[in-house]
Write a protein that holds these residues in place. Structure first.
Motif, PDB file in Angstrom:
ATOM      1  N   CYS A 227       3.267  -1.473   3.854  1.00  0.00           N
ATOM      2  CA  CYS A 227       3.067  -1.005   5.234  1.00  0.00           C
ATOM      3  C   CYS A 227       3.703  -1.950   6.246  1.00  0.00           C
ATOM      4  CB  CYS A 227       1.582  -0.842   5.534  1.00  0.00           C
ATOM      5  SG  CYS A 227       0.711  -2.392   5.822  1.00  0.00           S
TER       6      CYS A 227
ATOM      7  N   CYS B 280      -3.113  -7.216   3.269  1.00  0.00           N
ATOM      8  CA  CYS B 280      -3.921  -5.997   3.388  1.00  0.00           C
ATOM      9  C   CYS B 280      -5.006  -5.964   2.318  1.00  0.00           C
ATOM     10  CB  CYS B 280      -3.052  -4.759   3.189  1.00  0.00           C
ATOM     11  SG  CYS B 280      -1.957  -4.423   4.566  1.00  0.00           S
TER      12      CYS B 280
ATOM     13  N   HIS C 200      -5.458  -0.990   4.875  1.00  0.00           N
ATOM     14  CA  HIS C 200      -4.407  -1.817   5.479  1.00  0.00           C
ATOM     15  C   HIS C 200      -4.925  -2.760   6.551  1.00  0.00           C
ATOM     16  CE1 HIS C 200      -1.327   0.126   3.147  1.00  0.00           C
ATOM     17  NE2 HIS C 200      -1.945   1.269   3.394  1.00  0.00           N
TER      18      HIS C 200
ATOM     19  N   CYS D  67       2.589  -6.207   1.867  1.00  0.00           N
ATOM     20  CA  CYS D  67       2.254  -4.801   1.604  1.00  0.00           C
ATOM     21  C   CYS D  67       3.396  -3.908   2.072  1.00  0.00           C
ATOM     22  CB  CYS D  67       0.961  -4.460   2.351  1.00  0.00           C
ATOM     23  SG  CYS D  67       0.424  -2.755   2.129  1.00  0.00           S
TER      24      CYS D  67
HETATM   25 ZN   LIG Z   1      -0.777  -2.564   4.107  1.00  0.00          ZN
END
Ligand SMILES: [Zn+2]
Length: 306
Positions: A176, A181, A164, A174
């Protein structure tokens, strides 16, 4: 019987456990499936059963403890798992204490990618060094950092999330919350996503299929692996500049495509890392494959305090 420890690899679909001796030999092994539909208590009961099964098979040997590798963040002090897409029912549950209570032996929890890095350090491609980074290139990208022979945890246990780190500002979004990432540009999932965007192959093409086309000379497929290599190179050059470690290992399902992504990756590292150009630094394939996490988990009790 010698002293041994038990390593457990708890995945979203598989549960594997092995008794491993202090010199890294597997003594007993069981594998089963993780039936998450049955609920958390059933998964814990399965895990405890597997461990007990191995314990009785090992007879009189002295059990040093049990290490468990799990896909998710570990809050080390509390012994809980957070943010695991594969194990949502374990979110915040005191899993370490619960298993410790049932087995009456020390339990060590570790993130699966960290465990894999530790396994490679113990008896894999990193056995001759004390400091290394492992990247696991699969559907996502896992990372583990070993410093002075131990997993680098950070202050709550969340260090090593190399998948990440940003390699392309404003790149692909992403899950996240970040954009660009590494795992959105260099995982097997990223390869198939790029193939779809570029109309490479059929709708159901796999990353292996894209690799085959690249080997056969398909220029678009080669461009995809060039993106993979450049993205990995940016991440690795950054890691080299931070750590100046002697060894960076790659593993996972993308490894067979090494001949396609490694040349642009090494070019990028050469360009971006002063450290690489001035210090002998190796980028190599990991050697333990799927077993790395199991060995690393088993090594945790031998190391003691995390
Ligand atoms: Zn990510």
């Amino acid at each position: 019987m010698p002293e041994y420890s038990i390593g457990v690899d708890l995945g979203g679909t598989n549960l594997r456990a092995a008794a491993v001796s202090r010199d890294g030999k597997i003594m007993e092994k069981v594998s089963g499936s993780t039936d998450l539909d049955q609920g958390r208590d059933a998964v814990i009961a399965d895990m405890v059963d597997s461990i007990n099964q191995i314990k009785s098979a090992c007879g009189e040997g002295t059990l040093a403890g049990v290490g468990i590798g799990v896909p998710g963040f570990i809050l080390l002090e509390k012994g809980v798992i957070v943010g695991s897409n594969n194990l949502p029912e374990f979110e915040g549950f005191p899993v370490r204490d619960e298993i410790e209570k049932r087995l009456k032996t020390p339990i060590f929890l570790e993130n699966d990618a960290n465990a894999a890095a530790l396994g490679e350090k113990w008896i894999g491609a990193g056995r001759d060094v004390n400091d290394l980074v492992l990247l696991t290139l699969g559907t996502g990208i896992g990372g583990g950092i070993i410093s002075e022979g131990r997993v680098l945890h950070g202050y709550v246990g969340m260090a090593g999330e190399i998948g990440h780190i940003t390699v392309i500002p404003n790149g692909n979004p992403c899950g996240c919350g970040n954009d660009g990432c590494l795992e959105k540009h260099a995982s097997a999932t990223a390869v198939t996503a790029m193939a779809h965007l570029m109309s490479v192959g059929d709708d159901d093409i796999t990353s292996e299929g894209v690799y085959k086309l690249a080997v056969e000379g398909d220029e678009k497929a080669q461009t995809i692996f060039r993106t993979v290599g450049v993205s990995l190179g940016i991440a690795l050059a950054t890691l080299m500049n931070i750590f100046n470690f002697p060894l960076y290992l790659l593993s996972g399902g993308m490894l067979p495509a090494w001949d396609q992504f490694a040349p642009p990756m090494m070019e990028e590292i050469e360009k971006r890392s002063f450290t690489f150009r001035h210090a002998k630094t190796r980028v190599e394939k990991a050697t333990l494959g799927n077993e790395a996490g199991l060995f690393g988990a088993a090594y945790l009790p031998f190391q003691g305090k995390q």
